[in-house]
Design an enzyme around this catalytic site. Structure first.
Site, PDB file in Angstrom:
ATOM      1  N   HIS A   1      24.731  15.786  29.688  1.00 47.59           N
ATOM      2  CA  HIS A   1      24.598  16.544  28.433  1.00 47.59           C
ATOM      3  C   HIS A   1      23.135  16.705  28.052  1.00 47.59           C
ATOM      4  O   HIS A   1      22.413  15.743  27.814  1.00 47.59           O
ATOM      5  CB  HIS A   1      25.377  15.951  27.266  1.00 47.59           C
TER       6      HIS A   1
ATOM      7  N   GLY B   1      24.805  21.586  33.046  1.00 46.91           N
ATOM      8  CA  GLY B   1      25.281  22.959  32.922  1.00 46.91           C
ATOM      9  C   GLY B   1      24.369  23.844  32.101  1.00 46.91           C
ATOM     10  O   GLY B   1      23.797  24.816  32.598  1.00 46.91           O
TER      11      GLY B   1
ATOM     12  N   ASN C   1      27.753  22.154  36.083  1.00 45.95           N
ATOM     13  CA  ASN C   1      28.789  22.557  35.132  1.00 45.95           C
ATOM     14  C   ASN C   1      28.738  24.077  34.966  1.00 45.95           C
ATOM     15  O   ASN C   1      27.680  24.632  34.653  1.00 45.95           O
ATOM     16  CB  ASN C   1      28.537  21.861  33.786  1.00 45.95           C
TER      17      ASN C   1
ATOM     18  N   HIS D   1      34.773  22.292  31.943  1.00 46.03           N
ATOM     19  CA  HIS D   1      35.346  21.683  30.748  1.00 46.03           C
ATOM     20  C   HIS D   1      36.249  22.716  30.085  1.00 46.03           C
ATOM     21  O   HIS D   1      35.824  23.419  29.168  1.00 46.03           O
ATOM     22  CB  HIS D   1      34.240  21.246  29.793  1.00 46.03           C
TER      23      HIS D   1
ATOM     24  N   HIS E   1      35.159  29.356  27.172  1.00 44.14           N
ATOM     25  CA  HIS E   1      34.427  29.657  28.389  1.00 44.14           C
ATOM     26  C   HIS E   1      35.347  29.473  29.594  1.00 44.14           C
ATOM     27  O   HIS E   1      36.012  30.416  30.002  1.00 44.14           O
ATOM     28  CB  HIS E   1      33.099  28.875  28.529  1.00 44.14           C
TER      29      HIS E   1
ATOM     30  N   GLU F   1      36.556  18.052  33.033  1.00 42.52           N
ATOM     31  CA  GLU F   1      36.348  17.312  31.794  1.00 42.52           C
ATOM     32  C   GLU F   1      37.292  17.827  30.713  1.00 42.52           C
ATOM     33  O   GLU F   1      37.582  19.033  30.665  1.00 42.52           O
ATOM     34  CB  GLU F   1      34.922  17.501  31.282  1.00 42.52           C
TER      35      GLU F   1
ATOM     36  N   ARG G   1      38.213  24.007  27.554  1.00 38.95           N
ATOM     37  CA  ARG G   1      38.552  23.645  26.177  1.00 38.95           C
ATOM     38  C   ARG G   1      39.814  24.392  25.736  1.00 38.95           C
ATOM     39  O   ARG G   1      40.119  25.471  26.282  1.00 38.95           O
ATOM     40  CB  ARG G   1      37.379  23.949  25.235  1.00 38.95           C
TER      41      ARG G   1
HETATM   42  C1  DXP Z   1      31.012  16.532  28.169  1.00 42.41           C
HETATM   43  C2  DXP Z   1      29.725  17.237  28.082  1.00 42.41           C
HETATM   44  O1  DXP Z   1      28.758  16.741  27.574  1.00 42.41           O
HETATM   45  C3  DXP Z   1      29.625  18.572  28.644  1.00 42.41           C
HETATM   46  O2  DXP Z   1      30.050  18.517  29.936  1.00 42.41           O
HETATM   47  C4  DXP Z   1      30.511  19.575  28.004  1.00 42.41           C
HETATM   48  O3  DXP Z   1      31.195  20.277  28.994  1.00 42.41           O
HETATM   49  C5  DXP Z   1      29.710  20.551  27.256  1.00 42.41           C
HETATM   50  O4  DXP Z   1      30.631  21.447  26.704  1.00 42.41           O
HETATM   51  P1  DXP Z   1      30.156  22.939  26.352  1.00 42.41           P
HETATM   52  O5  DXP Z   1      29.668  23.564  27.635  1.00 42.41           O
HETATM   53  O6  DXP Z   1      31.404  23.558  25.782  1.00 42.41           O
HETATM   54  O7  DXP Z   1      29.036  22.786  25.351  1.00 42.41           O
HETATM   55  N1  LIG Z   2      29.056  16.182  31.373  1.00 37.47           N
HETATM   56  C1  LIG Z   2      27.872  16.970  31.077  1.00 37.47           C
HETATM   57  C2  LIG Z   2      28.022  18.335  31.663  1.00 37.47           C
HETATM   58  O1  LIG Z   2      28.911  18.580  32.454  1.00 37.47           O
HETATM   59  C3  LIG Z   2      27.049  19.387  31.314  1.00 37.47           C
HETATM   60  O2  LIG Z   2      26.463  19.186  30.073  1.00 37.47           O
HETATM   61  P1  LIG Z   2      25.309  20.240  29.679  1.00 37.47           P
HETATM   62  O3  LIG Z   2      24.252  20.150  30.747  1.00 37.47           O
HETATM   63  O4  LIG Z   2      25.946  21.603  29.637  1.00 37.47           O
HETATM   64  O5  LIG Z   2      24.797  19.777  28.327  1.00 37.47           O
END
Ligand code: DXP
Ligand SMILES: NCC(=O)COP(=O)(O)O
Length: 248
Positions: free
Chosen positions: A196, A219, A7, A43, A50, A75, A45
């Site tokens: 996550h 991520g 991510n 993701h 970001h 996402e 938003r």
């Molecule tokens: C869905 C999830 O759990 C993560 O992929 C999400 O992308 C986290 O978002 P942030 O990076 O904005 O915290």
């Molecule tokens: N779906 C989880 C993701 O893409 C990354 O989550 P995180 O490792 O940033 O908490």
């Protein structure tokens, strides 16, 4: 073999701190894919804190044109703007997340049965476009049958509660809940993703205890590690942690 999708949200977060094009989200995507990541996740938003909409187009083109054997996962909450963005970029997978625009981060999964009016049409439109659909869900074995019924291909188990309690009795409880959720998803004919707050530290126990995980998206943790060791080495370490302990 469980796939690793990196991510890139936090690379974009740093980039956005100044009116400058570095760190380059596309540049880091190339590094992680060349190092062995199986795909990338973003993701976007609504507030573009970001990942920006423009990043999505750039990354879709990168994977399509330069990495045809890798996957792109987008996402987000399935509002009209997000659905249009996804359909324009045709990723391999979309992961619908029930996030309010003002949420600090993703912190819960769908009440699938209670969200039929929100999910049904976006899922239908994704399937018509040939885009795989994953639903972000809590560790609850009662959810997967609802996800299968509404037409999802996969669930993504929200691993945040586990990530935050790893190494404690509560963390062990979350492992057991994710284990039964994964089994219920397999029984419902769904493929299992997860993500996550997964890290090098908590990933091995997760991989050993939770069966049939097709993909982990990571991520925040891998970006933190990359600040210490670089993204290429971080990807190699995470791939190793996944491969060594992939549940049998
Ligand atoms: C869905 C999830 O759990 C993560 O992929 C999400 O992308 C986290 O978002 P942030 O990076 O904005 O915290
Ligand atoms: N779906 C989880 C993701 O893409 C990354 O989550 P995180 O490792 O940033 O908490």
């Amino acid at each position: 073999m469980t796939a690793l999708s990196v991510n890139l949200n936090k690379v974009a977060l740093l980039r956005n701190q100044r009116d400058l094009p570095w760190p380059s989200v596309v540049g880091i995507a190339r590094i992680v894919l060349d190092a062995g990541a199986d795909g990338i996740t973003v993701h976007p938003r609504p507030d573009e804190r970001h990942i920006r909409r423009s990043d999505v187009y750039d990354l879709a083109a990168l994977v399509r044109d330069e990495y045809p054997d890798k996957e792109f996962n987008i996402e987000g909450y399935p509002d009209d703007s997000f659905v249009a963005l996804v359909l324009e970029n045709k990723p391999h997978q979309v992961t619908f997340v029930p996030d309010d625009p003002n949420q600090a981060t993703s912190d819960h999964g769908w009440d699938v049965k209670g969200s039929h009016n929100v999910l049904a049409d976006p899922i239908r439109r994704m399937k018509e476009a040939g885009i795989r659909v994953s639903l972000f869900v809590d560790e609850d074995p009662n959810i997967p049958p609802d996800a299968a019924e509404i037409g999802a291909d996969r669930i993504e188990i929200y691993t945040g509660p586990y990530g935050g309690t790893f190494g404690t009795p509560e963390g062990d409880h979350h492992l057991q809940r994710m284990q039964v959720t994964s089994r219920a998803a397999s029984a419902a004919g769904l493929v299992i993703n997860a993500g996550h707050d997964l890290t090098l530290e908590n990933l091995p126990a997760f991989m050993e205890q939770v069966p049939n995980v097709a993909e982990v998206s990571i991520g925040h943790g891998i970006t933190a590690d990359a600040l210490l060791m670089g993204f290429a080495e971080a990807v190699r370490r995470y791939k190793s942690a996944i491969t060594l302990t992939d549940s049998k």
